[in-house]
Design a protein around this motif. Structure first.
Motif, PDB file in Angstrom:
ATOM      1  N   GLU A   3       0.841  -1.194   0.000  1.00 50.25           N
ATOM      2  CA  GLU A   3       0.000   0.000   0.000  1.00 50.25           C
ATOM      3  C   GLU A   3       0.878   1.247   0.000  1.00 50.25           C
ATOM      4  N   LEU A   4       0.596   2.152  -0.930  1.00 51.66           N
ATOM      5  CA  LEU A   4       1.329   3.408  -1.045  1.00 51.66           C
ATOM      6  C   LEU A   4       0.329   4.554  -1.161  1.00 51.66           C
ATOM      7  N   THR A   5       0.834   5.778  -1.043  1.00 52.20           N
ATOM      8  CA  THR A   5      -0.025   6.961  -1.059  1.00 52.20           C
ATOM      9  C   THR A   5       0.342   7.867  -2.223  1.00 52.20           C
ATOM     10  N   ASN A  10      -4.656   9.925  -1.781  1.00 48.74           N
ATOM     11  CA  ASN A  10      -5.375   8.662  -2.009  1.00 48.74           C
ATOM     12  C   ASN A  10      -4.401   7.492  -1.900  1.00 48.74           C
ATOM     13  N   THR A  11      -4.878   6.420  -1.279  1.00 42.77           N
ATOM     14  CA  THR A  11      -4.030   5.230  -1.178  1.00 42.77           C
ATOM     15  C   THR A  11      -4.246   4.351  -2.402  1.00 42.77           C
ATOM     16  N   MET A  12      -3.217   3.584  -2.715  1.00 40.23           N
ATOM     17  CA  MET A  12      -3.297   2.615  -3.808  1.00 40.23           C
ATOM     18  C   MET A  12      -2.490   1.398  -3.401  1.00 40.23           C
ATOM     19  N   VAL A  13      -2.784   0.295  -4.045  1.00 33.97           N
ATOM     20  CA  VAL A  13      -2.061  -0.944  -3.796  1.00 33.97           C
ATOM     21  C   VAL A  13      -1.301  -1.285  -5.069  1.00 33.97           C
ATOM     22  N   VAL A  14      -0.001  -1.556  -4.915  1.00 36.01           N
ATOM     23  CA  VAL A  14       0.869  -1.791  -6.058  1.00 36.01           C
ATOM     24  C   VAL A  14       1.469  -3.195  -5.956  1.00 36.01           C
ATOM     25  N   ASN A  15       1.501  -3.894  -7.074  1.00 32.24           N
ATOM     26  CA  ASN A  15       2.191  -5.179  -7.131  1.00 32.24           C
ATOM     27  C   ASN A  15       3.689  -4.880  -7.130  1.00 32.24           C
ATOM     28  N   SER A  16       4.347  -5.171  -6.030  1.00 27.60           N
ATOM     29  CA  SER A  16       5.759  -4.806  -5.875  1.00 27.60           C
ATOM     30  C   SER A  16       6.668  -5.520  -6.874  1.00 27.60           C
ATOM     31  N   ASP A  17       6.212  -6.630  -7.426  1.00 22.09           N
ATOM     32  CA  ASP A  17       7.013  -7.345  -8.418  1.00 22.09           C
ATOM     33  C   ASP A  17       7.095  -6.574  -9.738  1.00 22.09           C
ATOM     34  N   THR A  31       8.943   3.573 -11.391  1.00 23.09           N
ATOM     35  CA  THR A  31       8.727   3.202 -12.778  1.00 23.09           C
ATOM     36  C   THR A  31       8.434   1.711 -12.790  1.00 23.09           C
ATOM     37  N   LEU A  32       7.298   1.340 -13.355  1.00 23.34           N
ATOM     38  CA  LEU A  32       6.913  -0.063 -13.433  1.00 23.34           C
ATOM     39  C   LEU A  32       7.510  -0.692 -14.682  1.00 23.34           C
ATOM     40  N   ILE A  33       7.507  -2.009 -14.748  1.00 26.84           N
ATOM     41  CA  ILE A  33       8.132  -2.698 -15.877  1.00 26.84           C
ATOM     42  C   ILE A  33       7.430  -2.407 -17.202  1.00 26.84           C
ATOM     43  N   TYR A  54       6.603  -7.357   2.909  1.00 30.53           N
ATOM     44  CA  TYR A  54       5.622  -8.129   2.134  1.00 30.53           C
ATOM     45  C   TYR A  54       6.217  -9.471   1.709  1.00 30.53           C
ATOM     46  N   ARG A  55       7.428  -9.445   1.174  1.00 31.13           N
ATOM     47  CA  ARG A  55       8.065 -10.700   0.727  1.00 31.13           C
ATOM     48  C   ARG A  55       8.379 -11.612   1.901  1.00 31.13           C
ATOM     49  N   ALA A  56       8.797 -11.046   3.013  1.00 31.47           N
ATOM     50  CA  ALA A  56       9.063 -11.857   4.208  1.00 31.47           C
ATOM     51  C   ALA A  56       7.773 -12.501   4.713  1.00 31.47           C
ATOM     52  N   ARG A  57       6.673 -11.744   4.660  1.00 28.77           N
ATOM     53  CA  ARG A  57       5.380 -12.288   5.085  1.00 28.77           C
ATOM     54  C   ARG A  57       4.984 -13.462   4.184  1.00 28.77           C
ATOM     55  N   LEU A  58       5.232 -13.330   2.872  1.00 26.22           N
ATOM     56  CA  LEU A  58       4.954 -14.438   1.958  1.00 26.22           C
ATOM     57  C   LEU A  58       5.773 -15.670   2.324  1.00 26.22           C
ATOM     58  N   LEU A  59       7.059 -15.456   2.599  1.00 28.14           N
ATOM     59  CA  LEU A  59       7.919 -16.583   2.988  1.00 28.14           C
ATOM     60  C   LEU A  59       7.445 -17.213   4.293  1.00 28.14           C
TER      61      LEU A  59
END
Length: 100
Positions: A3-5, A10-17, A31-33, A54-59
């Motif tokens: 989650e970023l601002t 306004n907040t938004m959710v971004v796929n960090s990958d 800059t996204l891919i 986020y990645r640590a939580r996934l692991l």
């Protein structure tokens, strides 16, 4: 997802990958891919921290589902996280958050 601002609050959710680069100019510009650019209020260090947590939580979630530690090591190697020194602390923090 993190989650970023936006600058307008306004907040938004971004796929960090999908984040290719992050630069401070003076606002943080991601800059996204796909070439799309996002300007956010968070500092680069905050974006990095959110991605790592986020990645640590996934692991941590994957680790709970694995029967053997060897399986978790393989998953961590595949994730190719470049945070070897801070990973144990991040995994512990993420595990505590996932218990909530």
């Amino acid at each position: 997802m993190i989650e970023l601002t936006r600058l307008n609050g306004n907040t938004m959710v971004v796929n960090s990958d999908l984040i290719k680069t992050a630069e401070a100019s003076p606002d943080t510009m991601l800059t996204l891919i796909n070439g799309e650019k996002l300007i956010v209020r968070e500092e680069i260090s905050q974006v990095i921290e959110r991605v790592l947590v986020y990645r640590a939580r996934l692991l941590a979630v994957v680790g709970k589902r694995m029967n053997h530690f060897d399986d978790l090591e393989r998953v961590a190697a595949l994730a190719s996280l470049d945070v070897a020194d801070s990973l144990p602390q991040l995994v512990t923090q993420a595990a505590k958050q996932s218990e909530r």
